[in-house]
Design a protein around this motif. Structure first.
Motif, PDB file in Angstrom:
ATOM      1  N   SER A  92      -0.074   7.091  -2.965  1.00 44.75           N
ATOM      2  CA  SER A  92       0.275   6.947  -4.373  1.00 44.75           C
ATOM      3  C   SER A  92       1.719   7.365  -4.629  1.00 44.75           C
ATOM      4  CB  SER A  92      -0.674   7.787  -5.235  1.00 44.75           C
ATOM      5  OG  SER A  92      -1.995   7.283  -5.142  1.00 44.75           O
ATOM      6  N   HIS A  93       2.488   6.422  -5.138  1.00 44.53           N
ATOM      7  CA  HIS A  93       3.901   6.668  -5.430  1.00 44.53           C
ATOM      8  C   HIS A  93       4.068   7.506  -6.696  1.00 44.53           C
ATOM      9  CE1 HIS A  93       4.106   3.719  -8.747  1.00 44.53           C
ATOM     10  NE2 HIS A  93       3.305   2.960  -7.997  1.00 44.53           N
ATOM     11  N   GLY A  94       5.267   8.030  -6.855  1.00 47.81           N
ATOM     12  CA  GLY A  94       5.592   8.809  -8.038  1.00 47.81           C
ATOM     13  C   GLY A  94       5.986   7.931  -9.212  1.00 47.81           C
ATOM     14  N   SER A  95       6.174   8.564 -10.364  1.00 44.24           N
ATOM     15  CA  SER A  95       6.670   7.846 -11.534  1.00 44.24           C
ATOM     16  C   SER A  95       8.091   7.386 -11.254  1.00 44.24           C
ATOM     17  CB  SER A  95       6.672   8.767 -12.755  1.00 44.24           C
ATOM     18  OG  SER A  95       5.364   9.162 -13.077  1.00 44.24           O
ATOM     19  N   ASP A  96       8.528   6.388 -11.966  1.00 42.94           N
ATOM     20  CA  ASP A  96       9.877   5.837 -11.773  1.00 42.94           C
ATOM     21  C   ASP A  96      10.060   5.340 -10.345  1.00 42.94           C
ATOM     22  OD1 ASP A  96      10.407   6.689 -14.426  1.00 42.94           O
ATOM     23  OD2 ASP A  96      10.983   8.670 -13.687  1.00 42.94           O
ATOM     24  N   SER A  97       8.981   4.899  -9.744  1.00 43.18           N
ATOM     25  CA  SER A  97       8.991   4.418  -8.372  1.00 43.18           C
ATOM     26  C   SER A  97       8.024   3.249  -8.274  1.00 43.18           C
ATOM     27  CB  SER A  97       8.583   5.572  -7.439  1.00 43.18           C
ATOM     28  OG  SER A  97       8.726   5.210  -6.100  1.00 43.18           O
ATOM     29  N   GLY A  98       7.638   2.893  -7.059  1.00 40.10           N
ATOM     30  CA  GLY A  98       6.700   1.803  -6.874  1.00 40.10           C
ATOM     31  C   GLY A  98       6.054   1.876  -5.509  1.00 40.10           C
ATOM     32  N   PRO A  99       5.127   0.971  -5.210  1.00 45.06           N
ATOM     33  CA  PRO A  99       4.399   1.019  -3.941  1.00 45.06           C
ATOM     34  C   PRO A  99       5.271   0.751  -2.720  1.00 45.06           C
ATOM     35  CG  PRO A  99       3.756  -0.907  -5.212  1.00 45.06           C
ATOM     36  CD  PRO A  99       4.644  -0.084  -6.087  1.00 45.06           C
ATOM     37  N   GLU A 100       6.471   0.260  -2.900  1.00 46.75           N
ATOM     38  CA  GLU A 100       7.395   0.039  -1.783  1.00 46.75           C
ATOM     39  C   GLU A 100       8.400   1.182  -1.643  1.00 46.75           C
ATOM     40  OE1 GLU A 100       6.671  -2.371   0.279  1.00 46.75           O
ATOM     41  OE2 GLU A 100       5.081  -2.981  -1.085  1.00 46.75           O
ATOM     42  N   ALA A 101       8.160   2.297  -2.320  1.00 48.77           N
ATOM     43  CA  ALA A 101       9.058   3.448  -2.269  1.00 48.77           C
ATOM     44  C   ALA A 101       9.230   3.933  -0.830  1.00 48.77           C
ATOM     45  CB  ALA A 101       8.520   4.572  -3.144  1.00 48.77           C
ATOM     46  N   THR A 102      10.358   4.545  -0.567  1.00 48.09           N
ATOM     47  CA  THR A 102      10.728   4.957   0.792  1.00 48.09           C
ATOM     48  C   THR A 102       9.685   5.843   1.458  1.00 48.09           C
ATOM     49  OG1 THR A 102      13.057   4.794   0.190  1.00 48.09           O
ATOM     50  CG2 THR A 102      12.527   6.079   2.160  1.00 48.09           C
ATOM     51  N   LYS A 103       9.260   6.921   0.790  1.00 42.07           N
ATOM     52  CA  LYS A 103       8.324   7.869   1.426  1.00 42.07           C
ATOM     53  C   LYS A 103       6.976   7.226   1.703  1.00 42.07           C
ATOM     54  CE  LYS A 103       8.547  11.377  -1.427  1.00 42.07           C
ATOM     55  NZ  LYS A 103       9.583  11.112  -2.393  1.00 42.07           N
ATOM     56  N   VAL A 104       6.385   6.589   0.692  1.00 45.64           N
ATOM     57  CA  VAL A 104       5.053   6.019   0.917  1.00 45.64           C
ATOM     58  C   VAL A 104       5.116   4.871   1.915  1.00 45.64           C
ATOM     59  CG1 VAL A 104       4.010   6.835  -1.233  1.00 45.64           C
ATOM     60  CG2 VAL A 104       5.080   4.589  -1.177  1.00 45.64           C
ATOM     61  N   SER A 105       6.209   4.123   1.936  1.00 44.97           N
ATOM     62  CA  SER A 105       6.343   3.037   2.920  1.00 44.97           C
ATOM     63  C   SER A 105       6.449   3.597   4.336  1.00 44.97           C
ATOM     64  CB  SER A 105       7.573   2.179   2.605  1.00 44.97           C
ATOM     65  OG  SER A 105       7.393   1.493   1.386  1.00 44.97           O
ATOM     66  N   ALA A 106       7.257   4.633   4.510  1.00 44.48           N
ATOM     67  CA  ALA A 106       7.420   5.237   5.839  1.00 44.48           C
ATOM     68  C   ALA A 106       6.111   5.862   6.318  1.00 44.48           C
ATOM     69  CB  ALA A 106       8.533   6.282   5.805  1.00 44.48           C
TER      70      ALA A 106
END
Length: 172
Positions: free
Chosen positions: A8-22
């Protein structure tokens, strides 16, 4: 397959965010299935209003898994992941840059006792005060790794990946 991980990504972010993608790529390379719910529509309603919407979306994803998933979240994603563990059995929790509460929502950080959990936070987190997560971890005797980083933890991704790999090994 070892199981499912919901990231689950943070606010002001999305499912392709760096941390969750990595972290998704790392988990998939180790034989886990991953899913990344998209909360952007929920987040458009504001922080306080998005908590219940995010939680409903995550609960639906958990129910669709069939077996208890591992929940991974960053910031608001960590907050709702923890709350979801109160409603459903989960295999574990990796919570990054976790807020102790979401002002205006009436919700405060809580999670199911006995769930394998790892908390990671930045010393210089300008969004979620460190003392809140330190107090929470202390009350629950949870492992907490504090890194020399800010809220995004972007300078600590290799360390987070290493900790996540070790965490996955303990769950396998």
């Amino acid at each position: 397959m070892r199981g499912t991980i919901l990231l689950s990504h943070g606010s002001d972010s999305g499912p392709e965010a760096t941390k969750v993608s990595a972290l998704a790529a790392l988990a998939e390379a180790r034989g886990w299935r991953t899913q990344r719910p998209d909360y952007r529509e929920d987040d458009a309603r504001g922080y306080a209003a998005s908590v219940a919407l995010r939680l409903a979306r995550l609960n639906a994803a958990i129910e669709a898994c069939g077996t208890p998933p591992l929940l991974v979240g960053s910031s608001m994603g960590a907050f709702v992941s923890a709350l979801a563990s109160l409603e459903h059995p989960v295999a574990g929790l990796l919570l990054l840059a976790t807020p102790g509460a979401i002002p205006g929502s009436g919700a405060v950080l809580d999670l199911r006792h006995g769930v394998p959990t790892l908390l990671i936070h930045g010393w210089r987190d300008e969004v979620c005060p460190l003392q809140d997560i330190v107090a929470f971890a202390g009350r629950r005797h949870l492992p907490l790794l504090v890194l020399d980083d800010d809220h995004r933890l972007s300078g600590s991704l290799p360390t987070i990946e290493h900790q996540f790999a070790s965490f996955l090994d303990t769950l396998a």
